[in-house]
Scaffold this active site. Sequence first.
Site, short mmCIF file in Angstrom:
data_model
loop_
_atom_site.label_atom_id
_atom_site.label_comp_id
_atom_site.label_asym_id
_atom_site.label_seq_id
_atom_site.Cartn_x
_atom_site.Cartn_y
_atom_site.Cartn_z
N ASN A 140 0.84 -1.20 0.00
CA ASN A 140 0.00 0.00 0.00
C ASN A 140 0.88 1.26 0.00
O ASN A 140 2.06 1.19 -0.32
CB ASN A 140 -1.01 -0.03 1.14
CG ASN A 140 -2.35 0.55 0.71
OD1 ASN A 140 -2.40 1.62 0.11
ND2 ASN A 140 -3.43 -0.16 1.00
N ARG A 141 0.31 2.40 0.39
CA ARG A 141 1.00 3.67 0.15
C ARG A 141 1.67 4.24 1.40
O ARG A 141 1.17 4.05 2.51
CB ARG A 141 -0.01 4.70 -0.40
CG ARG A 141 -0.48 4.32 -1.80
CD ARG A 141 -1.56 5.23 -2.33
NE ARG A 141 -1.83 4.95 -3.74
CZ ARG A 141 -2.62 3.96 -4.17
NH1 ARG A 141 -3.25 3.19 -3.32
NH2 ARG A 141 -2.77 3.74 -5.47
N HIS A 174 3.35 0.13 -2.75
CA HIS A 174 3.77 -1.28 -2.75
C HIS A 174 5.29 -1.47 -2.73
O HIS A 174 5.85 -2.27 -3.49
CB HIS A 174 3.17 -2.01 -3.96
CG HIS A 174 1.66 -2.12 -3.91
ND1 HIS A 174 0.95 -2.10 -2.74
CD2 HIS A 174 0.74 -2.23 -4.91
CE1 HIS A 174 -0.34 -2.21 -3.01
NE2 HIS A 174 -0.50 -2.28 -4.31
N HIS A 233 -1.09 -9.88 -3.73
CA HIS A 233 -1.89 -9.07 -4.63
C HIS A 233 -2.61 -9.91 -5.68
O HIS A 233 -2.65 -9.54 -6.86
CB HIS A 233 -1.02 -8.00 -5.28
CG HIS A 233 -1.74 -6.73 -5.59
ND1 HIS A 233 -2.77 -6.66 -6.51
CD2 HIS A 233 -1.60 -5.49 -5.07
CE1 HIS A 233 -3.20 -5.41 -6.55
NE2 HIS A 233 -2.52 -4.68 -5.69
N GLN A 268 -7.57 -4.43 2.47
CA GLN A 268 -7.75 -3.47 1.37
C GLN A 268 -8.67 -4.11 0.34
O GLN A 268 -8.34 -5.15 -0.22
CB GLN A 268 -6.39 -3.13 0.75
CG GLN A 268 -6.44 -2.13 -0.39
CD GLN A 268 -6.49 -0.66 0.08
OE1 GLN A 268 -6.26 -0.38 1.26
NE2 GLN A 268 -6.77 0.25 -0.83
N GLU A 272 -6.80 -7.62 0.01
CA GLU A 272 -5.41 -7.71 0.49
C GLU A 272 -5.39 -7.58 2.00
O GLU A 272 -5.74 -6.53 2.54
CB GLU A 272 -4.58 -6.58 -0.13
CG GLU A 272 -4.61 -6.55 -1.64
CD GLU A 272 -4.25 -5.17 -2.19
OE1 GLU A 272 -3.31 -4.53 -1.68
OE2 GLU A 272 -4.93 -4.73 -3.13
#
Length: 384
Positions: A116-117, A142, A212, A320, A348
Amino acid sequence: MSNNHFQVYSIIFISVIFLACQTKSTNGSGSNLSFIGIDSSKFDSVISDKNVTLYHLVNKNGLTAIFTNYGARIVSLMVPDKESNPTDVVVGFNSINNYTTSSDPYYGATIGRYGNRIAKGKFSIDGIDYQTPINDGLNMLHGGPIGYQGVIWNAEKIDSSTIQFSYLSKDGEMGFPGNLNVKVTYRLRDDALKISYEATTDKKTIINLTNHAYFNLNGEGSGTILNHQLEIFSDQYTPIDSTLIPTGELANVKGTPFDFTKPEIIGKRIDLDNDQLKHGKGYDHNFILKENGDNKHAAHIIGDKSGIVMDVYTDQPGLQFYCGNFMTGKNVFKGGAKDDFRTAFCLETQHFPDSPNHPNFPSTELKAGETMKSESYYKFSIKK
Ligand code: GAL
């Protein structure tokens, strides 16, 4: 053909797959996977001086999975549908070249060091500031441009239904501190694909590993996932800004399009006039899982055409839910279909996005000498 005949033929078909895999599964390479339309020679390659190949797992319940050590990634997962037809529920490509050149590099891959970010790629540990490369607008996504999806892992096939991938992520790689030894183990157990993660570091670092896989429970190439029915065991989610970074708020899902506490069709509210849906271009949000502890039931989702049910369990705090809003039809899947808009979804299991910059989110720090262990599994059944 009568239903009974169909089932008998399907059972024979699955048994043949099972036997074929048993006889050819010693090291995973050079196998004939033509039964799912994959020519394994198109995966045999050398990247960064390391051998890349395919590996396959099978179990007695009729689950078959194909992996590559490029990104410790799932290429295919065959699950019987309501008529016992083997159905490929994880979308992917049919050559290594298609993976290395894909406009989306994450299909089926292991994601790290930080999934993720992270806002602007910046974080600090014990007063020391770190900067990762930026690869998603203003932010890091990622694990940076060459995250774990883009590296070659060592592979060890443990038995016919278990494979372990390992990777040493060096101190400073993509800006993260500490030499991190990572292991990802995939196991087909009964009706489930189980994914276990383990990691150790020699310097305090941050870590958020996930997988993913893009799923379509009606089978790869069967159209959008908008009619799948989804339930997420979560009362709260983390709203995002226009760059998909959490604002820090923990918002209640009640009365919003994010309420999946009761089963809902994914497409029902996806295009409502809602700022959060606009930021994500649809669902692309972290849900806070309700219970604590291991084996938390995170989600329950049903393919409307196949009757395939997937239940997601995890020990992670978040999930997610991303429904393929950035899929643009630029890439071609194994079976020949394009990766069109919203033709697959991801669930996720992970820590919350940008956790290092939100003291109110569960910590993602891993200290030197400690071992991070985590487990998630995806269990399959047929709708009753
Ligand atoms: C997801 C993420 C999306 C998008 C996607 C890759 O995990 O939530 O925003 O970046 O990966 O295309």
